[in-house]
Motif scaffolding. Structure first.
Motif, mmCIF file in Angstrom:
data_model
loop_
_atom_site.group_PDB
_atom_site.id
_atom_site.type_symbol
_atom_site.label_atom_id
_atom_site.label_comp_id
_atom_site.label_asym_id
_atom_site.label_seq_id
_atom_site.Cartn_x
_atom_site.Cartn_y
_atom_site.Cartn_z
ATOM 1 N N ARG A 160 101.815 7.804 7.862
ATOM 2 C CA ARG A 160 103.232 7.968 8.195
ATOM 3 C C ARG A 160 103.411 7.619 9.655
ATOM 4 N NH1 ARG A 160 103.095 13.595 5.301
ATOM 5 N NH2 ARG A 160 102.218 14.113 7.320
ATOM 6 N N ILE A 161 104.442 6.816 9.946
ATOM 7 C CA ILE A 161 104.602 6.350 11.327
ATOM 8 C C ILE A 161 105.994 6.667 11.865
ATOM 9 C CG2 ILE A 161 102.931 4.499 10.922
ATOM 10 C CD1 ILE A 161 105.395 2.546 11.102
ATOM 11 N N ARG A 162 106.161 6.416 13.176
ATOM 12 C CA ARG A 162 107.452 6.590 13.839
ATOM 13 C C ARG A 162 108.051 5.224 14.117
ATOM 14 N NH1 ARG A 162 104.422 10.585 17.783
ATOM 15 N NH2 ARG A 162 105.198 12.560 17.001
ATOM 16 N N LEU A 163 109.355 5.114 13.944
ATOM 17 C CA LEU A 163 110.042 3.871 14.283
ATOM 18 C C LEU A 163 111.233 4.183 15.174
ATOM 19 C CD1 LEU A 163 109.882 2.040 10.860
ATOM 20 C CD2 LEU A 163 108.591 1.507 12.926
ATOM 21 N N ALA A 164 111.254 3.505 16.336
ATOM 22 C CA ALA A 164 112.288 3.779 17.329
ATOM 23 C C ALA A 164 113.626 3.193 16.917
ATOM 24 C CB ALA A 164 111.855 3.220 18.680
ATOM 25 N N THR A 165 113.606 2.077 16.215
ATOM 26 C CA THR A 165 114.845 1.369 15.910
ATOM 27 C C THR A 165 114.587 0.342 14.804
ATOM 28 O OG1 THR A 165 116.633 0.101 16.917
ATOM 29 C CG2 THR A 165 114.426 -0.386 17.698
ATOM 30 N N SER A 166 115.644 -0.317 14.348
ATOM 31 C CA SER A 166 115.474 -1.391 13.369
ATOM 32 C C SER A 166 114.645 -2.504 13.987
ATOM 33 C CB SER A 166 116.848 -1.935 12.956
ATOM 34 O OG SER A 166 117.598 -0.902 12.374
ATOM 35 N N GLN A 167 113.720 -3.028 13.243
ATOM 36 C CA GLN A 167 112.791 -3.990 13.836
ATOM 37 C C GLN A 167 111.902 -4.624 12.769
ATOM 38 O OE1 GLN A 167 109.452 -1.996 15.877
ATOM 39 N NE2 GLN A 167 110.513 -0.078 15.442
ATOM 40 N N LYS A 168 111.000 -5.508 13.249
ATOM 41 C CA LYS A 168 109.987 -6.100 12.371
ATOM 42 C C LYS A 168 108.722 -5.249 12.426
ATOM 43 C CE LYS A 168 111.007 -11.043 12.555
ATOM 44 N NZ LYS A 168 112.290 -11.117 13.277
ATOM 45 N N LEU A 169 108.024 -5.219 11.288
ATOM 46 C CA LEU A 169 106.720 -4.569 11.230
ATOM 47 C C LEU A 169 105.750 -5.578 10.660
ATOM 48 C CD1 LEU A 169 107.353 -1.080 9.614
ATOM 49 C CD2 LEU A 169 106.636 -1.536 11.945
ATOM 50 N N MET A 170 104.533 -5.620 11.188
ATOM 51 C CA MET A 170 103.543 -6.536 10.618
ATOM 52 C C MET A 170 102.233 -5.808 10.328
ATOM 53 S SD MET A 170 101.813 -10.034 12.007
ATOM 54 C CE MET A 170 103.156 -11.208 11.936
ATOM 55 N N ALA A 171 101.710 -6.051 9.121
ATOM 56 C CA ALA A 171 100.372 -5.568 8.782
ATOM 57 C C ALA A 171 99.446 -6.776 8.806
ATOM 58 C CB ALA A 171 100.371 -4.932 7.397
ATOM 59 N N VAL A 172 98.291 -6.620 9.446
ATOM 60 C CA VAL A 172 97.332 -7.716 9.559
ATOM 61 C C VAL A 172 95.985 -7.234 9.015
ATOM 62 C CG1 VAL A 172 96.209 -9.353 11.128
ATOM 63 C CG2 VAL A 172 98.496 -8.494 11.669
ATOM 64 N N ALA A 173 95.348 -8.073 8.194
ATOM 65 C CA ALA A 173 94.023 -7.737 7.669
ATOM 66 C C ALA A 173 93.002 -8.710 8.224
ATOM 67 C CB ALA A 173 94.023 -7.798 6.150
#
Lengths: 199, 107
Positions: A160-173
């Motif tokens: 579970r994470i915190r998000l400050a505002t609307s934005q992009k999120l990226m997961a990298v493997a």
């Protein structure tokens, strides 16, 4: 099921609103959050005044992320791209193989359930060795980095994470052959933080 | 204050089976970006690292940053190889260290 300390179960259960709750019943999950924050130490330490400041302090995004933050690591990446390139060791990752599962519309940025799955075998020859999550507009772009091995059996993590505002999120493997793959998503955060101030 | 944790995993599993392990710990994860009512910055107090090992073999490691929510919760998977004791450890700012142990029986 093992409980390693004799804590009241209901508190922990309530502290984990399921993804279905977050998506389908925002009112209920907000209530669960309130119950959680009233019982867990974070709320005990913070007054309501402080809590209302979260959106102001946390929500200004990358403009605020700079060097003046004593809380940040001295080596914190200055940009979203730089944070990602630091993880990959140079190139931007190729889209594919990775699935970032997070609600597109988030009613509470304080605790956002997130799952990353990678479609890849997990054996000694071929496996996922690391997964990282980056945020475009949080004060710090790094969110979480985990290290896996062939014995993980399954290339999947949740948190579970915190998000400050609307934005992009990226997961990298990162795969055992050294290649990097990614999945980027846009999320909308309707309420960045505080709920205690509401009547 | 006593540190509360919750570790959810099977106590017994077949060799070769992939099990889910869920670990939560009570911790404020103060970001270091917030200010108190006087405008003073609240010092950062986060858990920076989580490890899970069996004996000397590390099976999972996570580096956490301030964007991880309070009471950090992690779900990961493990392919059971042998019986053993899983050692979970959390390390963070202000000298925070905590360890829990759970036995796993492989059949």
């Amino acid at each position: 099921m093992t409980r390693s300390s004799p804590s009241p179960d209901t508190h922990l259960d309530r502290a984990e609103p399921s993804q279905a709750d977050q998506r389908g019943a925002p009112v209920r999950s907000r209530r669960a959050m309130l119950a959680q924050s009233l019982r867990w130490p974070m709320a005990g330490a913070a007054s309501c005044v402080q809590r209302t400041l979260i959106p102001a302090a946390f929500g200004v995004g990358s403009a605020h992320a700079g060097a003046s933050s004593p809380g940040a690591e001295p080596s914190a990446a200055r940009s979203y791209d730089e944070a990602i390139r630091r993880f990959t060791g140079g190139p931007l990752p190729r889209p594919g193989k990775v699935a970032l599962d997070v609600a597109v519309l988030i009613d509470n940025g304080n605790t956002v359930p997130l799952t990353v799955r990678v479609e890849h075998p997990m054996n000694p020859d071929q496996h996922v060795s690391a997964i990282a999550v980056f945020s475009e507009r949080n004060p710090q772009h790094e969110v979480l980095q985990v290290h896996l091995g062939a014995d993980s059996g399954r290339a999947e993590i949740s948190t579970r994470i915190r998000l400050a505002t609307s934005q992009k999120l990226m997961a990298v493997a990162r795969l055992s052959d050294g290649s990097h793959w990614s999945h980027e998503m846009d999320v909308i955060v309707t309420l960045a933080a505080c709920i205690e101030g509401e009547p | 204050m006593r540190i509360r944790t919750l570790i959810d995993m099977p106590r017994m599993a077949k060799i070769g089976e992939v099990i889910a392990i869920r670990a939560t710990i009570a911790h404020p994860m103060e970001t270091g970006y917030r200010r108190d009512s006087d405008g003073a910055r609240l010092p950062r107090n986060i858990i920076r690292a989580f490890h899970c090992r069996i004996g000397n073999r590390e099976i999972f490691r996570a580096d956490l940053f301030p964007a991880v929510s309070a009471n950090p919760y992690l779900v990961f998977y493990h392919r059971v190889r042998a019986s053993g004791e899983l050692v979970f450890s959390w390390r963070g700012d202000q000298g925070f260290v905590h360890e829990e142990r759970v036995s796993l029986i492989a059949q």
